[in-house]
Write a protein that holds these residues in place. Structure first.
Motif, PDB file in Angstrom:
ATOM      1  N   PRO A  80       0.811  -1.220   0.000  1.00 18.09           N
ATOM      2  CA  PRO A  80       0.000   0.000   0.000  1.00 18.09           C
ATOM      3  C   PRO A  80       0.848   1.275   0.000  1.00 18.09           C
ATOM      4  O   PRO A  80       0.351   2.352  -0.317  1.00 18.09           O
ATOM      5  N   ALA A  81       2.152   1.129   0.340  1.00 16.27           N
ATOM      6  CA  ALA A  81       3.032   2.295   0.430  1.00 16.27           C
ATOM      7  C   ALA A  81       3.554   2.755  -0.929  1.00 16.27           C
ATOM      8  O   ALA A  81       4.228   3.778  -1.014  1.00 16.27           O
ATOM      9  N   ASP A  82       3.236   2.012  -1.995  1.00 19.23           N
ATOM     10  CA  ASP A  82       3.822   2.319  -3.293  1.00 19.23           C
ATOM     11  C   ASP A  82       2.909   1.789  -4.391  1.00 19.23           C
ATOM     12  O   ASP A  82       2.158   0.828  -4.186  1.00 19.23           O
ATOM     13  N   ASP A  83       2.994   2.405  -5.571  1.00 21.34           N
ATOM     14  CA  ASP A  83       2.142   1.989  -6.691  1.00 21.34           C
ATOM     15  C   ASP A  83       2.746   0.831  -7.492  1.00 21.34           C
ATOM     16  O   ASP A  83       2.064   0.276  -8.351  1.00 21.34           O
ATOM     17  N   HIS A  84       4.005   0.504  -7.236  1.00 20.88           N
ATOM     18  CA  HIS A  84       4.681  -0.506  -8.049  1.00 20.88           C
ATOM     19  C   HIS A  84       4.508  -1.910  -7.474  1.00 20.88           C
ATOM     20  O   HIS A  84       4.421  -2.095  -6.258  1.00 20.88           O
ATOM     21  N   GLY A  85       4.490  -2.889  -8.361  1.00 16.78           N
ATOM     22  CA  GLY A  85       4.400  -4.275  -7.954  1.00 16.78           C
ATOM     23  C   GLY A  85       4.459  -5.192  -9.149  1.00 16.78           C
ATOM     24  O   GLY A  85       4.663  -4.749 -10.291  1.00 16.78           O
ATOM     25  N   VAL A  86       4.289  -6.480  -8.900  1.00 19.16           N
ATOM     26  CA  VAL A  86       4.254  -7.481  -9.965  1.00 19.16           C
ATOM     27  C   VAL A  86       3.080  -8.415  -9.707  1.00 19.16           C
ATOM     28  O   VAL A  86       2.684  -8.642  -8.562  1.00 19.16           O
ATOM     29  N   ALA A  87       2.538  -8.947 -10.786  1.00 22.10           N
ATOM     30  CA  ALA A  87       1.458  -9.937 -10.698  1.00 22.10           C
ATOM     31  C   ALA A  87       1.796 -11.080 -11.638  1.00 22.10           C
ATOM     32  O   ALA A  87       1.918 -10.878 -12.851  1.00 22.10           O
ATOM     33  N   LEU A  88       1.973 -12.268 -11.069  1.00 27.26           N
ATOM     34  CA  LEU A  88       2.323 -13.454 -11.843  1.00 27.26           C
ATOM     35  C   LEU A  88       1.082 -14.334 -11.989  1.00 27.26           C
ATOM     36  O   LEU A  88       0.427 -14.645 -10.990  1.00 27.26           O
ATOM     37  N   THR A  89       0.775 -14.700 -13.228  1.00 23.63           N
ATOM     38  CA  THR A  89      -0.387 -15.546 -13.508  1.00 23.63           C
ATOM     39  C   THR A  89       0.089 -16.858 -14.113  1.00 23.63           C
ATOM     40  O   THR A  89       0.908 -16.863 -15.049  1.00 23.63           O
ATOM     41  N   VAL A  90      -0.430 -17.982 -13.589  1.00 27.50           N
ATOM     42  CA  VAL A  90       0.007 -19.295 -14.052  1.00 27.50           C
ATOM     43  C   VAL A  90      -1.079 -20.326 -13.769  1.00 27.50           C
ATOM     44  O   VAL A  90      -1.895 -20.154 -12.850  1.00 27.50           O
ATOM     45  N   ALA A  91      -1.094 -21.373 -14.563  1.00 24.74           N
ATOM     46  CA  ALA A  91      -1.869 -22.577 -14.265  1.00 24.74           C
ATOM     47  C   ALA A  91      -0.864 -23.721 -14.159  1.00 24.74           C
ATOM     48  O   ALA A  91      -0.442 -24.281 -15.171  1.00 24.74           O
ATOM     49  N   ALA A  92      -0.444 -24.006 -12.944  1.00 30.37           N
ATOM     50  CA  ALA A  92       0.580 -25.013 -12.674  1.00 30.37           C
ATOM     51  C   ALA A  92       0.114 -25.893 -11.529  1.00 30.37           C
ATOM     52  O   ALA A  92      -0.814 -25.540 -10.797  1.00 30.37           O
ATOM     53  N   PRO A  93       0.759 -27.035 -11.320  1.00 26.91           N
ATOM     54  CA  PRO A  93       0.384 -27.854 -10.160  1.00 26.91           C
ATOM     55  C   PRO A  93       0.708 -27.180  -8.819  1.00 26.91           C
ATOM     56  O   PRO A  93      -0.039 -27.327  -7.856  1.00 26.91           O
ATOM     57  N   TYR A  94       1.833 -26.442  -8.776  1.00 29.83           N
ATOM     58  CA  TYR A  94       2.291 -25.866  -7.512  1.00 29.83           C
ATOM     59  C   TYR A  94       2.891 -24.486  -7.749  1.00 29.83           C
ATOM     60  O   TYR A  94       3.314 -24.151  -8.856  1.00 29.83           O
ATOM     61  N   LEU A  95       2.950 -23.708  -6.673  1.00 28.33           N
ATOM     62  CA  LEU A  95       3.656 -22.440  -6.702  1.00 28.33           C
ATOM     63  C   LEU A  95       4.375 -22.238  -5.377  1.00 28.33           C
ATOM     64  O   LEU A  95       3.773 -22.387  -4.305  1.00 28.33           O
ATOM     65  N   GLY A  96       5.668 -21.935  -5.465  1.00 30.87           N
ATOM     66  CA  GLY A  96       6.455 -21.668  -4.270  1.00 30.87           C
ATOM     67  C   GLY A  96       6.629 -20.175  -4.061  1.00 30.87           C
ATOM     68  O   GLY A  96       6.795 -19.420  -5.022  1.00 30.87           O
ATOM     69  N   ILE A  97       6.578 -19.748  -2.811  1.00 32.28           N
ATOM     70  CA  ILE A  97       6.884 -18.374  -2.418  1.00 32.28           C
ATOM     71  C   ILE A  97       8.064 -18.469  -1.459  1.00 32.28           C
ATOM     72  O   ILE A  97       7.985 -19.162  -0.437  1.00 32.28           O
ATOM     73  N   TRP A  98       9.171 -17.782  -1.782  1.00 31.05           N
ATOM     74  CA  TRP A  98      10.411 -18.053  -1.035  1.00 31.05           C
ATOM     75  C   TRP A  98      11.271 -16.808  -0.891  1.00 31.05           C
ATOM     76  O   TRP A  98      11.353 -15.976  -1.810  1.00 31.05           O
ATOM     77  N   SER A  99      11.886 -16.707   0.265  1.00 31.51           N
ATOM     78  CA  SER A  99      12.974 -15.773   0.523  1.00 31.51           C
ATOM     79  C   SER A  99      13.896 -16.463   1.515  1.00 31.51           C
ATOM     80  O   SER A  99      13.412 -17.185   2.402  1.00 31.51           O
ATOM     81  N   PRO A 100      15.211 -16.316   1.394  1.00 29.94           N
ATOM     82  CA  PRO A 100      16.109 -17.081   2.266  1.00 29.94           C
ATOM     83  C   PRO A 100      16.009 -16.643   3.721  1.00 29.94           C
ATOM     84  O   PRO A 100      15.854 -15.461   4.018  1.00 29.94           O
ATOM     85  N   TYR A 101      16.077 -17.612   4.609  1.00 32.12           N
ATOM     86  CA  TYR A 101      16.005 -17.392   6.058  1.00 32.12           C
ATOM     87  C   TYR A 101      17.156 -18.153   6.704  1.00 32.12           C
ATOM     88  O   TYR A 101      17.478 -19.263   6.260  1.00 32.12           O
ATOM     89  N   PRO A 102      17.825 -17.598   7.699  1.00 29.30           N
ATOM     90  CA  PRO A 102      17.502 -16.392   8.469  1.00 29.30           C
ATOM     91  C   PRO A 102      18.045 -15.089   7.897  1.00 29.30           C
ATOM     92  O   PRO A 102      17.975 -14.056   8.566  1.00 29.30           O
ATOM     93  N   LYS A 103      18.585 -15.120   6.690  1.00 31.19           N
ATOM     94  CA  LYS A 103      19.043 -13.872   6.077  1.00 31.19           C
ATOM     95  C   LYS A 103      17.868 -12.900   5.918  1.00 31.19           C
ATOM     96  O   LYS A 103      16.763 -13.309   5.580  1.00 31.19           O
ATOM     97  N   GLN A 104      18.115 -11.646   6.145  1.00 29.81           N
ATOM     98  CA  GLN A 104      17.093 -10.615   5.960  1.00 29.81           C
ATOM     99  C   GLN A 104      17.178 -10.128   4.509  1.00 29.81           C
ATOM    100  O   GLN A 104      17.537  -8.977   4.241  1.00 29.81           O
ATOM    101  N   ALA A 105      16.832 -10.997   3.600  1.00 28.93           N
ATOM    102  CA  ALA A 105      17.066 -10.747   2.173  1.00 28.93           C
ATOM    103  C   ALA A 105      16.005  -9.821   1.591  1.00 28.93           C
ATOM    104  O   ALA A 105      14.806 -10.026   1.839  1.00 28.93           O
ATOM    105  N   PRO A 106      16.406  -8.820   0.797  1.00 30.62           N
ATOM    106  CA  PRO A 106      15.449  -7.860   0.236  1.00 30.62           C
ATOM    107  C   PRO A 106      14.855  -8.317  -1.094  1.00 30.62           C
ATOM    108  O   PRO A 106      14.864  -7.589  -2.082  1.00 30.62           O
ATOM    109  N   PHE A 107      14.349  -9.538  -1.123  1.00 31.18           N
ATOM    110  CA  PHE A 107      13.683 -10.034  -2.325  1.00 31.18           C
ATOM    111  C   PHE A 107      12.773 -11.200  -1.961  1.00 31.18           C
ATOM    112  O   PHE A 107      12.917 -11.828  -0.912  1.00 31.18           O
ATOM    113  N   VAL A 108      11.842 -11.475  -2.885  1.00 30.06           N
ATOM    114  CA  VAL A 108      10.935 -12.627  -2.768  1.00 30.06           C
ATOM    115  C   VAL A 108      10.839 -13.287  -4.133  1.00 30.06           C
ATOM    116  O   VAL A 108      10.774 -12.606  -5.167  1.00 30.06           O
TER     117      VAL A 108
END
Length: 291
Positions: A221-249
């Motif tokens: 909500p703090a910004d107008d930018h973003g991404v939207a991924l559309t797919v028809a797949a069996p699975y979808l993973g959402i990941w960011s490395p832990y315990p690193k405070q990584a600035p990506f997803v």
């Protein structure tokens, strides 16, 4: 490096691994893709083939032979050949050779295509089985997105993942790097999923999509930018490395899973494996809209 360009976006793809490395907004110069800082994760958007995730003991059996294959397979580290290119589209190809057959004994042709259409990048993959015998494999994509999108005022925890259709999904837990498909748990995504690093304390959040068309949006909500991924797949993973405070997803469409905790090591019975008849083609695709 391969460059695609239209009125809105400029995209770069590395023939090494056919890896998407950059998507920039032409007007603002905003970079959407994770830039592979090795302090966190040294890749941008690797292609996963012929496996997704990790094998138990990094090995499998096929036709009474044992082979070693590391996490996500070898395609991400192989040079692809450009077979077609225009200002807005490129097609790249990888074929079996002596080096791949030492890891995975089957013939294959893997084709990746990237196409810019307005504010959207369309990604498609084709796996061709040139042999007469059936082949077994998995395929996946692993694109990483900057969080925040170049705004120092927004923090990782200001972002959320919104999934459409809004419903309760089944989530495949991971025990270490392995799938526990016998103990799927519900994940309520009728509301946006707020991001925090602890969300990934047990690795990726793996959603079961059952090949239904699904849109996963990463925004704040703090910004107008973003991404939207559309797919028809069996699975979808959402990941960011832990315990690193990584600035990506990463938002990862998967046509396969890491070995199950009860895996036998036989590739033909691997969880979520794809099967392709001789002379047949397998198709996978997803689209990302950048805003």
């Amino acid at each position: 490096m391969i460059t695609l360009h239209n009125d809105y976006l400029t995209v770069q793809i590395n023939p090494l691994g056919a890896e998407l490395t950059s998507v920039k907004d032409n007007d603002s110069g905003l970079e959407y893709m994770w830039q592979a800082d090795k302090a966190y994760w040294g890749r941008h958007a690797p292609i996963l083939f012929p496996i997704v995730g990790r094998l138990q003991d990094n090995q499998y059996r096929l036709n009474d032979q044992t082979y070693r294959l590391t996490q996500h397979g070898f395609a991400r580290d192989r040079e692809f050949t450009v077979t077609e290119q225009t200002a807005t589209r490129v097609s790249l190809e990888l074929t079996a050779d002596a080096q791949t057959k030492a890891l995975y004994p089957l013939d294959f042709i893997l084709t990746l295509a990237y196409e810019l259409v307005d504010h959207q990048l369309r990604v498609s993959a084709t796996v061709t089985n040139p042999a007469t015998a059936p082949m077994v494999f998995s395929f996946g994509a692993h694109p990483g997105f900057n969080v925040p999108f170049g705004r120092a005022a927004a923090d990782f925890t200001d972002y959320h993942v919104t999934v459409s259709p809004k419903k309760v999904y089944q989530r495949v837990p991971l025990v270490g790097p392995y799938s526990d498909t016998q103990h799927s748990v519900p994940l309520d995504l009728t509301q946006p999923l707020a991001l925090n690093h602890e969300l990934f304390a047990h690795d990726a959040q793996v959603l079961t999509l059952d090949n239904h068309e699904t849109t996963v949006m990463l925004s704040t909500p703090a910004d107008d930018h973003g991404v939207a991924l559309t797919v028809a797949a069996p699975y979808l993973g959402i990941w960011s490395p832990y315990p690193k405070q990584a600035p990506f997803v990463c938002l990862e469409p998967w046509w396969g899973l890491a070995d199950d905790v009860q895996a036998t090591g036989d590739l033909t019975t691997k969880v979520a494996i794809q099967r392709l008849a001789g002379g047949a083609d397998f198709h996978a695709a997803y689209q990302v809209t950048y805003f």
